[in-house]
Design a protein around this motif. Sequence first.
Motif, mmCIF file in Angstrom:
data_model
loop_
_atom_site.group_PDB
_atom_site.id
_atom_site.type_symbol
_atom_site.label_atom_id
_atom_site.label_comp_id
_atom_site.label_asym_id
_atom_site.label_seq_id
_atom_site.Cartn_x
_atom_site.Cartn_y
_atom_site.Cartn_z
ATOM 1 N N GLY A 35 -9.248 17.727 0.686
ATOM 2 C CA GLY A 35 -8.692 17.493 2.019
ATOM 3 C C GLY A 35 -7.184 17.538 2.008
ATOM 4 N N ALA A 36 -6.599 17.420 3.196
ATOM 5 C CA ALA A 36 -5.147 17.433 3.303
ATOM 6 C C ALA A 36 -4.568 16.137 2.743
ATOM 7 C CB ALA A 36 -4.736 17.588 4.761
ATOM 8 N N LYS A 37 -3.396 16.232 2.183
ATOM 9 C CA LYS A 37 -2.695 15.048 1.691
ATOM 10 C C LYS A 37 -2.473 14.077 2.852
ATOM 11 C CE LYS A 37 1.397 13.856 -1.038
ATOM 12 N NZ LYS A 37 2.677 14.342 -1.580
ATOM 13 N N LEU A 38 -2.558 12.795 2.586
ATOM 14 C CA LEU A 38 -2.305 11.803 3.633
ATOM 15 C C LEU A 38 -0.884 11.957 4.147
ATOM 16 C CD1 LEU A 38 -3.870 8.507 2.172
ATOM 17 C CD2 LEU A 38 -4.936 10.216 3.620
ATOM 18 N N SER A 39 -0.671 11.588 5.409
ATOM 19 C CA SER A 39 0.677 11.667 5.980
ATOM 20 C C SER A 39 1.598 10.712 5.216
ATOM 21 C CB SER A 39 0.641 11.276 7.453
ATOM 22 O OG SER A 39 0.408 9.888 7.579
ATOM 23 N N SER A 40 2.884 11.010 5.252
ATOM 24 C CA SER A 40 3.837 10.153 4.542
ATOM 25 C C SER A 40 3.808 8.740 5.103
ATOM 26 C CB SER A 40 5.246 10.742 4.619
ATOM 27 O OG SER A 40 5.584 10.992 5.952
ATOM 28 N N CYS A 41 3.489 8.614 6.399
ATOM 29 C CA CYS A 41 3.394 7.291 7.015
ATOM 30 C C CYS A 41 2.239 6.500 6.394
ATOM 31 C CB CYS A 41 3.187 7.440 8.525
ATOM 32 S SG CYS A 41 3.089 5.873 9.406
ATOM 33 N N ARG A 42 1.110 7.160 6.205
ATOM 34 C CA ARG A 42 -0.042 6.472 5.627
ATOM 35 C C ARG A 42 0.204 6.097 4.175
ATOM 36 N NH1 ARG A 42 -5.582 8.778 8.178
ATOM 37 N NH2 ARG A 42 -5.236 7.726 10.134
ATOM 38 N N ILE A 43 0.841 6.984 3.440
ATOM 39 C CA ILE A 43 1.143 6.693 2.041
ATOM 40 C C ILE A 43 2.126 5.519 1.967
ATOM 41 C CG2 ILE A 43 2.224 7.589 -0.066
ATOM 42 C CD1 ILE A 43 1.072 10.348 0.669
ATOM 43 N N ALA A 44 3.129 5.518 2.842
ATOM 44 C CA ALA A 44 4.117 4.436 2.859
ATOM 45 C C ALA A 44 3.460 3.105 3.204
ATOM 46 C CB ALA A 44 5.230 4.766 3.857
ATOM 47 N N THR A 45 2.491 3.148 4.108
ATOM 48 C CA THR A 45 1.768 1.935 4.503
ATOM 49 C C THR A 45 1.011 1.352 3.315
ATOM 50 O OG1 THR A 45 1.506 2.830 6.727
ATOM 51 C CG2 THR A 45 0.048 1.019 6.117
ATOM 52 N N ILE A 46 0.301 2.194 2.598
ATOM 53 C CA ILE A 46 -0.462 1.738 1.431
ATOM 54 C C ILE A 46 0.477 1.246 0.337
ATOM 55 C CG2 ILE A 46 -1.981 2.533 -0.440
ATOM 56 C CD1 ILE A 46 -3.345 4.330 1.694
ATOM 57 N N LYS A 47 1.564 1.961 0.148
ATOM 58 C CA LYS A 47 2.534 1.560 -0.883
ATOM 59 C C LYS A 47 3.124 0.183 -0.571
ATOM 60 C CE LYS A 47 6.547 3.148 -3.511
ATOM 61 N NZ LYS A 47 7.142 1.808 -3.585
ATOM 62 N N LYS A 48 3.402 -0.042 0.708
ATOM 63 C CA LYS A 48 3.986 -1.330 1.085
ATOM 64 C C LYS A 48 2.995 -2.468 0.832
ATOM 65 C CE LYS A 48 6.812 -3.663 4.453
ATOM 66 N NZ LYS A 48 7.229 -3.825 5.851
ATOM 67 N N TRP A 49 1.729 -2.210 1.119
ATOM 68 C CA TRP A 49 0.689 -3.226 0.862
ATOM 69 C C TRP A 49 0.615 -3.521 -0.632
ATOM 70 C CZ3 TRP A 49 -4.222 -2.213 -1.588
ATOM 71 C CH2 TRP A 49 -5.081 -3.323 -1.616
ATOM 72 N N ILE A 50 0.697 -2.501 -1.447
ATOM 73 C CA ILE A 50 0.639 -2.687 -2.905
ATOM 74 C C ILE A 50 1.870 -3.459 -3.388
ATOM 75 C CG2 ILE A 50 0.679 -1.514 -5.153
ATOM 76 C CD1 ILE A 50 -0.959 0.758 -3.827
ATOM 77 N N ASP A 51 3.047 -3.015 -2.926
ATOM 78 C CA ASP A 51 4.297 -3.656 -3.366
ATOM 79 C C ASP A 51 4.349 -5.129 -2.967
ATOM 80 O OD1 ASP A 51 5.057 -1.290 -4.472
ATOM 81 O OD2 ASP A 51 6.480 -0.735 -2.893
ATOM 82 N N ALA A 52 3.687 -5.475 -1.859
ATOM 83 C CA ALA A 52 3.715 -6.861 -1.394
ATOM 84 C C ALA A 52 2.680 -7.723 -2.111
ATOM 85 C CB ALA A 52 3.477 -6.905 0.116
ATOM 86 N N GLY A 53 1.966 -7.146 -3.081
ATOM 87 C CA GLY A 53 1.040 -7.941 -3.879
ATOM 88 C C GLY A 53 -0.423 -7.770 -3.532
ATOM 89 N N MET A 54 -0.751 -6.719 -2.760
ATOM 90 C CA MET A 54 -2.152 -6.400 -2.429
ATOM 91 C C MET A 54 -2.896 -7.599 -1.862
ATOM 92 S SD MET A 54 -2.703 -4.254 -5.903
ATOM 93 C CE MET A 54 -1.610 -5.421 -6.706
ATOM 94 N N LEU A 55 -2.336 -8.177 -0.824
ATOM 95 C CA LEU A 55 -2.945 -9.363 -0.215
ATOM 96 C C LEU A 55 -4.254 -9.014 0.488
ATOM 97 C CD1 LEU A 55 0.253 -10.936 1.389
ATOM 98 C CD2 LEU A 55 -0.778 -11.468 -0.838
ATOM 99 N N ASN A 56 -5.151 -9.986 0.526
ATOM 100 C CA ASN A 56 -6.395 -9.827 1.275
ATOM 101 C C ASN A 56 -6.147 -10.368 2.682
ATOM 102 O OD1 ASN A 56 -8.974 -9.422 2.084
ATOM 103 N ND2 ASN A 56 -9.925 -10.872 0.682
ATOM 104 N N ASN A 57 -5.328 -9.641 3.423
ATOM 105 C CA ASN A 57 -4.876 -10.153 4.730
ATOM 106 C C ASN A 57 -5.346 -9.289 5.889
ATOM 107 O OD1 ASN A 57 -3.338 -7.950 4.075
ATOM 108 N ND2 ASN A 57 -1.363 -8.869 4.518
#
Length: 127
Positions: free
Chosen positions: A105-127
């Motif tokens: 499939g197509a690569k995820l948009s940079s916005c979606r990748i940034a969103t996931i990266k931010k969640w990871i960088d913030a400690g992968m909270l179950n929020n």
Amino acid sequence: MRNAKLLFICLLTLLSLTACYYDHEETLYGASSNQPCTDTVGTVSYMQKVVPVLQSSCYGCHTGASPSGNQLMGTYAADKAMAQSGKLLGTINHAAGFSPMPKGGAKLSSCRIATIKKWIDAGMLNN
Ligand code: HEC
């Protein structure tokens, strides 16, 4: 003359409808590069921002009894484990040494990748 005017109005209506539909799709998928990436504003919620992306792009192949490549996703624990291993970001970034995902499939948009990266960088909270 009257008919030409009618035709013109019809065309305009059709054009504006198409434009609306397009805008709507961009909002849904966050694919546009000229729109601000609002998903990364504030704390990124796993349930509200990360899961919908993974659901539409990954869970189809990576859930159930025999997930593709033996890579299980679809629960907080499984998604967190994949993130912690570096594979989640590596595969969606198409980084060297990782199999590019979503497969075929197509690569995820940079916005979606940034969103996931931010969640990871913030400690992968179950929020
Ligand atoms: C169409 C099915 C399909 C989709 C959609 C898909 N994958 Fe995969 N995935 C596979 C298959 C098949 C493999 C095993 C072969 C390979 O590694 O290329 C795999 C392997 C992987 C691996 C291991 C690869 C490595 O380099 O270690 C990870 C991690 C992964 N997928 C994550 C994801 C993520 C994250 C998404 C969503 C962004 C996703 N996959 C979407 C089919 C899919």
